[in-house]
Design an enzyme around this catalytic site. Structure first.
Site, PDB file in Angstrom:
ATOM      1  N   SER A 109       0.830  -1.199   0.000  1.00  0.00           N
ATOM      2  CA  SER A 109       0.000   0.000   0.000  1.00  0.00           C
ATOM      3  C   SER A 109       0.868   1.254   0.000  1.00  0.00           C
ATOM      4  O   SER A 109       2.033   1.221   0.398  1.00  0.00           O
ATOM      5  CB  SER A 109      -0.913   0.014   1.237  1.00  0.00           C
ATOM      6  OG  SER A 109      -0.129  -0.005   2.428  1.00  0.00           O
ATOM      7  N   LYS A 183       7.592   6.329  -3.213  1.00  0.00           N
ATOM      8  CA  LYS A 183       6.221   6.405  -3.720  1.00  0.00           C
ATOM      9  C   LYS A 183       5.650   7.807  -3.513  1.00  0.00           C
ATOM     10  O   LYS A 183       4.903   8.318  -4.361  1.00  0.00           O
ATOM     11  CB  LYS A 183       5.338   5.369  -3.026  1.00  0.00           C
ATOM     12  CG  LYS A 183       3.906   5.318  -3.567  1.00  0.00           C
ATOM     13  CD  LYS A 183       3.858   4.973  -5.050  1.00  0.00           C
ATOM     14  CE  LYS A 183       2.431   5.030  -5.608  1.00  0.00           C
ATOM     15  NZ  LYS A 183       1.600   3.912  -5.160  1.00  0.00           N
ATOM     16  N   LYS A 251      -4.532  11.356   0.378  1.00  0.00           N
ATOM     17  CA  LYS A 251      -3.717  10.602   1.332  1.00  0.00           C
ATOM     18  C   LYS A 251      -2.255  10.587   0.911  1.00  0.00           C
ATOM     19  O   LYS A 251      -1.358  10.842   1.725  1.00  0.00           O
ATOM     20  CB  LYS A 251      -4.259   9.181   1.432  1.00  0.00           C
ATOM     21  CG  LYS A 251      -3.377   8.183   2.147  1.00  0.00           C
ATOM     22  CD  LYS A 251      -4.019   6.804   2.193  1.00  0.00           C
ATOM     23  CE  LYS A 251      -4.077   6.122   0.847  1.00  0.00           C
ATOM     24  NZ  LYS A 251      -2.771   5.562   0.423  1.00  0.00           N
TER      25      LYS A 251
END
Length: 303
Positions: A109, A183, A251
């Site tokens: 994730s 990321k 997020k």
């Protein structure tokens, strides 16, 4: 955290590792298919059973405990760490299925680097954590061409890279959390690019310029990118049906802001990107594909 050389018992060689996937959404399911094809055996767990995977030969684990009991390494493709935390404890939780064995937990994730490190500290000895967020979207997951960003101890990331190679190109970028930092950097570029593409497409259309011709021409120059290739048709048609939904970017950019604060970096663009995606969500467009930036630009122009 233990390593592969600890006396508590190392994991078997990568070819013998029993692999599982937790989370079978837009990214997790195609990754699971590649792992199943490559290994011939896979155990999967999600909120809902995926009949097609089971029919293809995957084993279904009804609970996180069942998944952990059947696996030596688990790829977690949940939205974020809270969804994992919810199912760690309790009689059907992941920890109940480990039973003192070694387990490699691969966090795919997009999450906070600090949160990943905190998770690793909280887990019992024997459960080792690697962060392995991916880039390439659903297209890359389906094609098996994802960029896989690894963070963790060298031995653990070496094993994770061997296991995840069927899904794309895994590269170790540093200690635990480094993958999530990478990321965050990736998402900053993606966010900036899709906002620019959406605004440019709408600007061209309002000026009487055919967006399809525009991107056919400019896609071969400096304006070209994998994101343009992936979202060109959606932008031209004004199609923002969900694939990679815009709301997740809120997020992701928040994690980028956390990294910036932790490293005393003062970005100029990041605050504007966060404000843009906050507004996209406030306008009720958060569940649309990130190509919604064209519609968002049109709506703002009509205010």
């Amino acid at each position: 955290m233990t390593t592969l050389d600890d006396e508590s018992g190392p994991l078997p060689a990568s070819s013998d590792v029993r692999v599982g996937v937790w989370g079978l959404g837009a990214m997790g399911e195609p990754m699971a298919r590649h792992l199943l094809d490559a290994r011939g055996s896979l155990t999967v767990h999600a909120r809902r059973e995926r009949r097609a995977l089971i029919d293809a030969g995957a084993h279904w684990a009804p609970t996180a405990r069942d998944l952990a009991s059947a696996c030596d390494a688990i790829l977690v493709m949940l939205p974020d760490l809270p969804q994992l935390d919810e199912h760690l404890e309790g009689p059907d939780g992941l920890l109940a299925g480990v039973e003192g064995r070694e387990l490699l937990l691969m966090i795919g994730s997009t999450s906070s680097p600090v949160g990943v490190r905190d998770l690793a500290e909280r887990l019992p000895d024997g459960i080792r954590v690697v962060d392995c967020p991916v880039s390439g979207g659903q297209d890359g997951a389906t094609a098996g061409t994802l960029s896989i960003m690894l963070g963790g101890d060298t031995a653990d990331t070496d094993l994770a890279a061997s296991l995840l190679e069927p899904c794309g190109t895994p590269v170790r970028l540093g200690p635990l959390g480094a993958g999530e930092v990478a990321k965050a950097c990736n998402q900053m570029v993606v966010a900036a690019t899709i906002v620019a593409l959406g605004e440019a497409t709408e600007l061209a259309a309002r000026s009487g310029v055919d967006p399809a011709a525009l991107w056919d021409l400019l896609g071969g120059g400096y304006a070209g990118s994998n994101l343009l290739a992936s979202r060109r048709d959606k932008l031209v048609r004004g199609d923002d049906s969900p694939s990679g939904i815009a709301q997740y970017m809120v997020k992701d950019l928040g994690f980028a802001a956390d990294v910036a604060a932790a490293t005393d970096t003062r970005p100029a663009l990041l605050p504007a990107l966060r404000a843009t995606f906050d507004e996209i969500v406030e306008r009720g467009l958060g569940e649309r594909d990130i190509a919604v930036t064209r519609r968002f630009t049109a709506e703002r122009s009509a205010d």
